[in-house]
Write an enzyme that holds these catalytic residues in place. Structure first.
Site, short mmCIF file in Angstrom:
data_model
loop_
_atom_site.label_atom_id
_atom_site.label_comp_id
_atom_site.label_asym_id
_atom_site.label_seq_id
_atom_site.Cartn_x
_atom_site.Cartn_y
_atom_site.Cartn_z
N SER A 123 55.09 -100.02 -22.14
CA SER A 123 54.28 -99.17 -21.27
C SER A 123 53.78 -99.85 -20.01
O SER A 123 52.61 -99.74 -19.65
CB SER A 123 53.06 -98.63 -22.03
OG SER A 123 53.50 -97.65 -22.89
N ASP A 169 50.18 -93.51 -24.00
CA ASP A 169 50.22 -94.82 -23.36
C ASP A 169 49.00 -95.03 -22.45
O ASP A 169 48.40 -96.10 -22.45
CB ASP A 169 51.52 -94.98 -22.56
CG ASP A 169 52.75 -94.74 -23.43
OD1 ASP A 169 52.63 -94.82 -24.66
OD2 ASP A 169 53.82 -94.45 -22.87
C1 GLA Z 1 56.85 -92.85 -24.83
C2 GLA Z 1 55.87 -91.86 -24.20
C3 GLA Z 1 54.70 -91.56 -25.13
C4 GLA Z 1 55.18 -91.18 -26.52
C5 GLA Z 1 56.21 -92.19 -27.02
C6 GLA Z 1 56.81 -91.79 -28.35
O1 GLA Z 1 56.24 -94.11 -24.96
O2 GLA Z 1 55.38 -92.40 -22.99
O3 GLA Z 1 53.92 -90.54 -24.57
O4 GLA Z 1 55.70 -89.88 -26.54
O5 GLA Z 1 57.27 -92.38 -26.10
O6 GLA Z 1 55.84 -91.81 -29.32
#
Ligand code: GLA
Length: 381
Positions: A123, A169
């Site tokens: 993230s 995230d």
């Molecule tokens: C990505 C997205 C999150 C979530 C995950 C799966 O990280 O940014 O919002 O949906 O995938 O859990």
């Protein structure tokens, strides 16, 4: 602090402040956020730092140690989705979303630095948004509660950068506390802090960067969202969160949609099971983490077989880690590349086994990061 030294090199003078927003890992609850479900992420010690100063005029000037060729000028009065592309879309999107929410964003110079591994699915884009949100609100003297900053950062990602993610995230980066995982109910947006300290029971967390990022990834994420929405529509419910019993899905005949639903329902249950284990009145013990490990590996199977978002390097890493004595392991994040989270009692045999399996297949060597639940976004200087 490298962001501050970049600021001095590029802009001259001293920044008014330095802010840090961490990346995240997720203990449990994958692809549940956009289904109004539960997630249980924790913040990492690594993240994105920004050194910034207010300046006269209606412009942002952005630079980043990781993108040395780029200095991006952003006109605050001409912001609209699509106007800024590439990495700068994330900070520019935050300025746009703040203004959309009625806040007056000041002109500023911002210098970013990151110690998150690139492309590891930890993230970094949310961290970039959240660091920008703290810097701009602080420089502008804007009093915006954290929960609203979460929504603003997510709007930047969804509407300005055009990436259709859920809310996990940004929530993790802004709301997590050290030594805790964050239980987030994505329907009510209620949060609570869950003590999470594996080291106290002689366990630990290892992140494995599989160094894989597969084409298709973006389209597949949107497709999973669409499948979940379609399943909810056919079941006549507002979202898959309304389901707690798989028996209620009998009317769903499509086998793919049934598998998707089974993942979401069981993963929501696993989040609550992990929370109950961590909050047991007797306090967490070695058995607690053994049980959480079992749930992690079970979640991986669900993501691999029912939700079908795993990738070969993750499957090999999980199997090798568990064979080498890990308590459990699973892929984290959206899928099709990124990292695997492993709950361990000893990291050395796990690292050796995973490296060996990757080498045997002539894959690039995996990256390892010892992780601990760390503090959320904050001012550093
Ligand atoms: C990505 C997205 C999150 C979530 C995950 C799966 O990280 O940014 O919002 O949906 O995938 O859990």
């Amino acid at each position: 602090m490298r962001a501050a030294s970049l600021f001095r090199e590029r802009f001259g003078g001293e920044p008014d402040g330095v802010w840090l927003a961490p990346g995240r890992a997720n203990l449990m609850g994958e692809h549940t956020d956009y289904n109004d479900g539960f997630v249980l992420p924790f913040a990492l010690g690594q993240g994105i730092t920004v050194a910034a100063a207010r300046r006269n005029g209606r412009r942002l000037t952005l630079c980043s140690r990781q993108e040395p060729a780029d200095v991006v000028e952003v006109d605050l009065d001409g912001l609209a989705p699509g106007r800024v592309t590439g990495w700068a879309a994330y900070p520019a999107g935050v300025a746009w979303a703040l203004a959309e929410a009625g806040h007056r964003v000041p002109g500023a110079c911002l210098a970013f630095d990151s110690d998150l591994p690139v492309g590891a699915g930890l993230s970094s884009s949310a961290a970039l948004e959240c660091a920008t949100a703290l810097a701009l609100t602080s420089l502008g003297g804007l009093d915006v509660p954290r929960a609203e900053l979460v929504t603003i950062a997510r709007r930047a990602e969804n509407e300005f950068a055009g990436v259709p993610t859920g809310i996990m995230d940004q929530s993790a980066s802004l709301l997590c506390r050290a030594g805790h995982a964050l239980l987030l109910d994505c329907r009510s947006l209620e949060t609570s802090q869950v003590p999470f300290d594996p080291a106290a029971a002689d366990a630990g967390l290892l992140l494995i960067n599989t160094r894989a990022r597969h084409e298709l990834a973006d389209g597949e994420y949107g497709q999973r969202r669409a499948e979940c929405e379609e399943a909810a529509r056919r079941l006549g419910i507002p979202s898959l969160r309304s389901l707690t019993d798989l028996a209620d899905t009998d009317s769903l005949t499509d086998p793919v949609l049934r598998r998707r639903v089974r993942h979401v329902v069981t993963d929501n249950q696993r989040v609550l099971e992990v929370v109950a284990l961590l909050r047991a009145p007797s306090g967490p013990s070695a058995d607690t983490f053994r049980e959480i490990g079992r749930l992690l590996t079970q979640a991986h199977a669900s993501l691999r077989d029912d939700f079908e978002v795993s990738w070969p390097e993750a499957d090999v890493a999980v199997a090798a880690a568990v064979d080498a004595g890990a308590l459990g392991a699973r892929m984290i994040g959206g899928g099709f590349g990124g990292s695997v989270l492993v709950l361990v009692t000893e990291t050395t045999p796990v690292r050796a086994a995973v490296s060996e399996e990757f080498a045997r297949r002539s894959w690039a060597g995996p990256g390892f990061l010892d992780a601990a639940a760390s503090a959320g976004a904050r001012r550093m200087a």
